[in-house]
Motif scaffolding. Sequence first.
Motif, mmCIF file in Angstrom:
data_model
loop_
_atom_site.group_PDB
_atom_site.id
_atom_site.type_symbol
_atom_site.label_atom_id
_atom_site.label_comp_id
_atom_site.label_asym_id
_atom_site.label_seq_id
_atom_site.Cartn_x
_atom_site.Cartn_y
_atom_site.Cartn_z
ATOM 1 N N ALA A 156 0.224 65.384 55.722
ATOM 2 C CA ALA A 156 1.989 65.427 56.172
ATOM 3 C C ALA A 156 2.543 64.372 55.553
ATOM 4 O O ALA A 156 3.735 64.384 55.007
ATOM 5 N N LYS A 157 2.329 63.009 56.367
ATOM 6 C CA LYS A 157 2.726 62.047 55.995
ATOM 7 C C LYS A 157 2.862 62.107 53.896
ATOM 8 O O LYS A 157 4.112 61.541 53.970
ATOM 9 N N TRP A 158 1.302 61.722 53.819
ATOM 10 C CA TRP A 158 1.114 61.739 52.677
ATOM 11 C C TRP A 158 1.808 62.349 51.277
ATOM 12 O O TRP A 158 2.835 61.898 50.824
ATOM 13 N N LEU A 170 7.009 63.707 48.589
ATOM 14 C CA LEU A 170 8.076 64.057 47.446
ATOM 15 C C LEU A 170 8.972 63.244 48.276
ATOM 16 O O LEU A 170 10.611 63.162 46.842
ATOM 17 N N ALA A 171 9.975 62.111 47.982
ATOM 18 C CA ALA A 171 10.633 61.089 47.956
ATOM 19 C C ALA A 171 10.675 60.439 47.255
ATOM 20 O O ALA A 171 11.387 60.098 46.741
ATOM 21 N N ARG A 191 12.579 59.410 41.420
ATOM 22 C CA ARG A 191 12.495 59.849 39.657
ATOM 23 C C ARG A 191 13.591 60.591 38.979
ATOM 24 O O ARG A 191 13.866 60.311 37.929
ATOM 25 N N VAL A 192 14.250 61.342 39.917
ATOM 26 C CA VAL A 192 14.971 62.426 39.336
ATOM 27 C C VAL A 192 16.250 62.010 38.501
ATOM 28 O O VAL A 192 16.913 61.411 39.868
ATOM 29 N N CYS A 193 16.586 61.928 38.316
ATOM 30 C CA CYS A 193 18.941 61.341 37.629
ATOM 31 C C CYS A 193 19.148 62.294 37.715
ATOM 32 O O CYS A 193 19.146 63.551 37.841
ATOM 33 N N PRO A 194 20.301 61.966 39.042
ATOM 34 C CA PRO A 194 21.372 62.869 39.993
ATOM 35 C C PRO A 194 22.433 63.628 38.517
ATOM 36 O O PRO A 194 23.049 64.314 38.743
ATOM 37 N N ALA A 228 12.651 61.564 35.231
ATOM 38 C CA ALA A 228 12.802 60.142 34.051
ATOM 39 C C ALA A 228 11.929 59.197 34.164
ATOM 40 O O ALA A 228 11.558 58.667 33.190
ATOM 41 N N GLY A 229 10.413 59.576 34.583
ATOM 42 C CA GLY A 229 9.123 58.900 34.151
ATOM 43 C C GLY A 229 9.161 57.818 35.099
ATOM 44 O O GLY A 229 7.720 57.357 34.785
ATOM 45 N N TYR A 230 9.787 56.766 35.607
ATOM 46 C CA TYR A 230 9.868 55.956 36.269
ATOM 47 C C TYR A 230 10.743 56.192 37.961
ATOM 48 O O TYR A 230 11.562 56.984 37.524
ATOM 49 N N VAL A 231 10.763 55.082 38.520
ATOM 50 C CA VAL A 231 11.639 54.720 39.893
ATOM 51 C C VAL A 231 12.922 54.001 39.085
ATOM 52 O O VAL A 231 13.096 53.277 38.365
#
Length: 123
Positions: A78-80, A85-86, A91-94, A100-103
């Motif tokens: 569950a932690k993994w 997910l975090a 990586r998702v642009c707001p 984006a493929g990167y942080v």
Amino acid sequence: MLRQLSESANPLLSTFPFRLAPDGLATRRQLRADGLRPGGQDIAAQVMWHSRRYGRRIRVAYLYRIERAVPVRPMTPAKWASLALANAARRVCPQCHKDAGYVIASSLGMCVTCAYPEEQRVA
């Protein structure tokens, strides 16, 4: 050597100069490297040193007893999953809502394409 105390230093603890702490004591990072954690124990001592990097300020590292340290709790599935997910959310642009493929850098707050659209048109 260390006449002034840092505001975060505890004058009641045993204090040692940098690299001269006795055996049996370790910092949090040293404990973690051995797969241990302080486990709720009190701070046993501290190491103090002058840091050139931080404007000649006095730095403090707290020391814990190795024999009282406990093993690090293992990661559960569950932690993994929660960590995955975090990291995916970072990586998702707001702005455009694409991966984006990167942080994404917190200084930009969006992907490079959205932050500098005029440079993308030229290229």
